[in-house]
Design a protein around this motif. Structure first.
Motif, PDB file in Angstrom:
ATOM      1  N   GLU A  80      16.206 -24.779   7.897  1.00 57.80           N
ATOM      2  CA  GLU A  80      16.583 -23.402   8.180  1.00 57.80           C
ATOM      3  C   GLU A  80      17.101 -22.801   6.878  1.00 57.80           C
ATOM      4  N   THR A  81      16.413 -21.768   6.427  1.00 58.01           N
ATOM      5  CA  THR A  81      16.772 -21.176   5.145  1.00 58.01           C
ATOM      6  C   THR A  81      17.626 -19.923   5.299  1.00 58.01           C
ATOM      7  N   VAL A  82      17.506 -19.256   6.453  1.00 58.14           N
ATOM      8  CA  VAL A  82      18.317 -18.080   6.717  1.00 58.14           C
ATOM      9  C   VAL A  82      18.738 -18.099   8.177  1.00 58.14           C
ATOM     10  N   GLU A  83      20.016 -17.844   8.420  1.00 59.45           N
ATOM     11  CA  GLU A  83      20.499 -17.647   9.778  1.00 59.45           C
ATOM     12  C   GLU A  83      21.485 -16.494   9.746  1.00 59.45           C
ATOM     13  N   VAL A  84      21.149 -15.441  10.481  1.00 63.97           N
ATOM     14  CA  VAL A  84      22.010 -14.273  10.588  1.00 63.97           C
ATOM     15  C   VAL A  84      22.305 -14.088  12.068  1.00 63.97           C
ATOM     16  N   LYS A  97      24.093  -3.893  19.146  1.00 65.21           N
ATOM     17  CA  LYS A  97      24.961  -4.893  19.786  1.00 65.21           C
ATOM     18  C   LYS A  97      24.824  -6.257  19.122  1.00 65.21           C
ATOM     19  N   LEU A  98      23.631  -6.536  18.553  1.00 62.87           N
ATOM     20  CA  LEU A  98      23.370  -7.858  17.975  1.00 62.87           C
ATOM     21  C   LEU A  98      22.203  -7.780  17.004  1.00 62.87           C
ATOM     22  N   VAL A  99      22.341  -8.483  15.883  1.00 66.39           N
ATOM     23  CA  VAL A  99      21.237  -8.744  14.966  1.00 66.39           C
ATOM     24  C   VAL A  99      21.190 -10.259  14.803  1.00 66.39           C
ATOM     25  N   LYS A 100      20.070 -10.842  15.242  1.00 70.86           N
ATOM     26  CA  LYS A 100      19.915 -12.300  15.195  1.00 70.86           C
ATOM     27  C   LYS A 100      18.625 -12.617  14.449  1.00 70.86           C
ATOM     28  N   VAL A 101      18.739 -13.432  13.385  1.00 66.95           N
ATOM     29  CA  VAL A 101      17.595 -13.790  12.556  1.00 66.95           C
ATOM     30  C   VAL A 101      17.655 -15.276  12.252  1.00 66.95           C
ATOM     31  N   ASN A 102      16.523 -15.959  12.437  1.00 66.10           N
ATOM     32  CA  ASN A 102      16.388 -17.357  12.033  1.00 66.10           C
ATOM     33  C   ASN A 102      15.098 -17.487  11.234  1.00 66.10           C
ATOM     34  N   VAL A 160      13.333 -12.979  15.034  1.00 64.70           N
ATOM     35  CA  VAL A 160      14.301 -11.884  14.927  1.00 64.70           C
ATOM     36  C   VAL A 160      14.480 -11.240  16.294  1.00 64.70           C
ATOM     37  N   ASN A 161      15.720 -10.972  16.676  1.00 58.44           N
ATOM     38  CA  ASN A 161      16.017 -10.180  17.870  1.00 58.44           C
ATOM     39  C   ASN A 161      17.101  -9.171  17.491  1.00 58.44           C
ATOM     40  N   ILE A 162      16.780  -7.890  17.674  1.00 57.84           N
ATOM     41  CA  ILE A 162      17.737  -6.818  17.437  1.00 57.84           C
ATOM     42  C   ILE A 162      17.990  -6.158  18.783  1.00 57.84           C
ATOM     43  N   VAL A 163      19.258  -6.026  19.132  1.00 59.63           N
ATOM     44  CA  VAL A 163      19.653  -5.551  20.454  1.00 59.63           C
ATOM     45  C   VAL A 163      20.514  -4.300  20.294  1.00 59.63           C
ATOM     46  N   GLY A 164      20.230  -3.281  21.077  1.00 61.80           N
ATOM     47  CA  GLY A 164      21.020  -2.054  21.061  1.00 61.80           C
ATOM     48  C   GLY A 164      20.118  -0.844  21.060  1.00 61.80           C
ATOM     49  N   ASP A 165      20.641   0.280  20.647  1.00 64.71           N
ATOM     50  CA  ASP A 165      19.865   1.509  20.543  1.00 64.71           C
ATOM     51  C   ASP A 165      19.273   1.534  19.139  1.00 64.71           C
ATOM     52  N   ILE A 166      17.960   1.330  19.043  1.00 66.78           N
ATOM     53  CA  ILE A 166      17.305   1.108  17.753  1.00 66.78           C
ATOM     54  C   ILE A 166      16.475   2.322  17.369  1.00 66.78           C
ATOM     55  N   ASP A 167      16.683   2.798  16.154  1.00 61.68           N
ATOM     56  CA  ASP A 167      15.872   3.868  15.606  1.00 61.68           C
ATOM     57  C   ASP A 167      14.797   3.223  14.735  1.00 61.68           C
ATOM     58  N   PRO A 168      13.519   3.230  15.190  1.00 60.38           N
ATOM     59  CA  PRO A 168      12.471   2.540  14.436  1.00 60.38           C
ATOM     60  C   PRO A 168      12.278   3.087  13.025  1.00 60.38           C
ATOM     61  N   ALA A 169      12.604   4.354  12.815  1.00 59.64           N
ATOM     62  CA  ALA A 169      12.437   4.944  11.494  1.00 59.64           C
ATOM     63  C   ALA A 169      13.420   4.374  10.470  1.00 59.64           C
ATOM     64  N   SER A 224      16.354  -4.018   7.319  1.00 55.05           N
ATOM     65  CA  SER A 224      15.695  -5.135   6.648  1.00 55.05           C
ATOM     66  C   SER A 224      16.305  -5.373   5.269  1.00 55.05           C
ATOM     67  N   ASP A 225      16.508  -4.299   4.528  1.00 57.03           N
ATOM     68  CA  ASP A 225      17.097  -4.423   3.195  1.00 57.03           C
ATOM     69  C   ASP A 225      18.543  -4.910   3.258  1.00 57.03           C
ATOM     70  N   LYS A 226      19.313  -4.389   4.197  1.00 58.58           N
ATOM     71  CA  LYS A 226      20.740  -4.703   4.297  1.00 58.58           C
ATOM     72  C   LYS A 226      20.977  -6.177   4.642  1.00 58.58           C
ATOM     73  N   PHE A 227      20.180  -6.714   5.597  1.00 54.94           N
ATOM     74  CA  PHE A 227      20.402  -8.076   6.066  1.00 54.94           C
ATOM     75  C   PHE A 227      19.292  -9.045   5.671  1.00 54.94           C
ATOM     76  N   ASN A 228      18.398  -8.617   4.756  1.00 54.59           N
ATOM     77  CA  ASN A 228      17.325  -9.470   4.264  1.00 54.59           C
ATOM     78  C   ASN A 228      16.487 -10.039   5.415  1.00 54.59           C
ATOM     79  N   ILE A 229      16.005  -9.151   6.293  1.00 50.15           N
ATOM     80  CA  ILE A 229      15.209  -9.567   7.439  1.00 50.15           C
ATOM     81  C   ILE A 229      13.732  -9.352   7.101  1.00 50.15           C
TER      82      ILE A 229
END
Length: 189
Positions: A47-51, A80-85, A155-164, A170-175
């Motif tokens: 596992e190289t990245v876990e957020v 509500k959640l940003v989960k990345v593996n 990757v799972n992003i949970v909440g009210d998401i603005d696709p734009a 991606s830049d902020k959390f290196n996703i």
């Protein structure tokens, strides 16, 4: 600067246990949440990245970004959640990662998520799903990619998401893989 952020994060976690428990239930019961299950079967993978960033910390980061990047702050405030593996894979682990991806896809299909992207090429598999709420707002995003050269991404992003604004996230959390989704969302407008 990074040491200060780590110290503040640790203090927030230590002094907000009741809020933490409340947030845990909040994202698990949210329609945009997907449980990927255990990654234990990826024994040969590293596992190289876990957020795993939950509501209280997302709101804290949003507050910190308010003046520098109001768009990012707005996006983070609504999550509500940003989960990345992310895993690097050997050949055995790649097959196991594909099995995890298939299992999650079956679960997502049963829960009526929208398939946004499915790409299958030799040695590369990508699936992107979105979940929409009652007001046609995106409430969940799942990105799964398995590539024999680049490894596996879940990757799972949970909440009210603005696709734009996914590229900023991606830049902020290196996703990985989110920048291309922002371009695709703009193309569909």
């Amino acid at each position: 600067m990074k040491k200060i952020i780590i110290l503040i994060t640790a203090l927030l976690i230590l002094f907000t246990p009741p809020l933490y428990a409340q947030q845990t239930d909040e994202y698990i019961n949210h329609p945009g949440y997907i449980d990927f299950g255990s990654f234990d079967k990826l024994q040969g993978a590293e596992e190289t990245v876990e957020v795993f960033i939950k509501g209280p910390l997302l709101k804290f980061v949003a507050k910190a970004a308010e003046f520098e990047d109001p768009d990012m702050a707005s996006l983070l405030n609504n999550l509500k959640l940003v989960k990345v593996n992310v895993f690097s894979l050997d050949k055995f682990s790649m097959e196991e990662a594909r099995n995890i991806m298939k299992s999650v896809s079956d679960k997502i299909d049963r829960n009526k998520w929208e398939l946004m992207v499915r790409a299958k090429e030799p040695g590369e598999y990508v699936e992107v799903y979105t979940q929409f709420g009652p007001k046609e707002s995106m409430t969940g995003l799942v990105v799964m990619a398995v590539d024999e050269d680049d490894g596996a991404v879940f990757v799972n992003i949970v909440g009210d998401i603005d696709p734009a604004k996914l590229g900023k996230l991606s830049d902020k959390f290196n996703i990985p893989k989110l920048n291309s989704l922002e371009i695709e969302a703009k193309a569909h407008k």
